[in-house]
Scaffold this active site. Structure first.
Site, short mmCIF file in Angstrom:
data_model
loop_
_atom_site.label_atom_id
_atom_site.label_comp_id
_atom_site.label_asym_id
_atom_site.label_seq_id
_atom_site.Cartn_x
_atom_site.Cartn_y
_atom_site.Cartn_z
N SER A 34 0.86 -1.18 0.00
CA SER A 34 0.00 0.00 0.00
C SER A 34 0.90 1.22 0.00
O SER A 34 2.07 1.15 0.39
CB SER A 34 -0.89 0.00 1.25
OG SER A 34 -1.48 1.27 1.47
N TYR A 76 -1.27 -0.95 10.34
CA TYR A 76 -1.38 -1.30 8.92
C TYR A 76 -0.16 -0.78 8.15
O TYR A 76 0.44 -1.51 7.35
CB TYR A 76 -2.66 -0.70 8.35
CG TYR A 76 -2.88 -0.95 6.87
CD1 TYR A 76 -3.12 -2.23 6.40
CD2 TYR A 76 -2.86 0.10 5.96
CE1 TYR A 76 -3.34 -2.46 5.04
CE2 TYR A 76 -3.07 -0.12 4.61
CZ TYR A 76 -3.31 -1.40 4.16
OH TYR A 76 -3.53 -1.62 2.81
#
Length: 249
Positions: free
Chosen positions: A140, A153
């Site tokens: 990401s 995350y």
């Protein structure tokens, strides 16, 4: 471009929805035999149905280490080989860092780091023996640049980036390529809260130089290229696909 994927055996995790579902169906349309893995059996069955016989579904909980490792053996037992692995499954719990329970971090690391590691390890053994294979890890933009309220995350996806680079260096001489895709804002169900709120959507799009969120289909040519054998010198790369967002100061 013909990606030469006819007959290639590809395992895609997190394939029941969003980018993972698009990856599975696109690779199948390109001629690959795809094993689509996820926890959600209902949605997974729908994805498999769209594959015109080229997609088989495997229900797997990425938190179950034994099941994750066995998944690769299932693929090889069914197809005789594994040519590519797309580590796409992931979770992104949000919250203020000072209030976050360590259990949330442990689960995030289990799904986002340990599971991809185990899958890469199991698939890598077969790929090294074959003398060829491709692994595509989906990180990401938060793994390239941190993001508030997504500390766990962001940390996990940063680990995926480093794992990609390290494995690529270790396996480049064995015919195994390892690359990483770091998507930015894509209009998938993972972004439903943003997409359903005009105010949130306007604020999100304002941060993107391209002036919009991307559609899943826009990522698929890159996925197909990295899964294929068409770019054999490409390994250890992190492809940021975010409409220019992470390039801003």
């Amino acid at each position: 471009m013909d990606f030469g994927l006819d007959g290639a055996v590809v395992l895609v995790t997190g394939a029941s929805r969003g980018l993972g579902a698009a990856m599975a169906t696109t690779l199948a349309a390109e001629g690959a035999s795809v094993v689509a893995a996820a926890r959600s059996t209902g949605s997974l069955a729908e994805v498999a149905a769209r594959g015109k016989g080229r997609i088989t579904a495997e229900a797997v909980d990425m938190r179950d280490e034994d099941a994750v490792t066995a998944l690769v053996e299932t693929v090889v037992a069914r197809h005789g080989r594994i040519d590519a692995l797309v580590n796409n499954a992931g979770i992104a719990p949000a919250g203020k860092f000072v209030d976050q329970d360590p259990g949330v971090w442990k689960e995030t690391m289990a799904v986002n780091v340990i599971a991809p590691m185990l899958l890469a390890q199991a698939a890598g053994r077969h790929m090294i023996a074959q003398g060829s294979g491709r692994i595509v890890n989906v990180a990401s933009t938060t793994g390239v640049r941190g993001k508030p309220h997504l500390v766990g995350y962001s940390t996990s996806k940063g680990a995926v980036v480093r794992m990609t680079e390290s494995l690529a260096a270790e396996w480049a001489g064995k015919g195994v390529q390892v690359n990483c895709i770091a998507p930015g804002a894509f209009a998938t169900d993972a972004q439903s809260a943003v997409l359903e709120s005009p105010d949130l959507l306007a604020r999100r799009v304002k941060k993107i130089p391209a002036g919009r969120m991307a559609e899943a289909e826009e990522l698929m040519p890159l996925v197909c290229l990295l899964v294929s054998a068409r770019s054999p010198f490409t390994t250890g790369s992190v492809f940021v696909v975010d409409g220019g967002e992470s390039g801003k100061l």
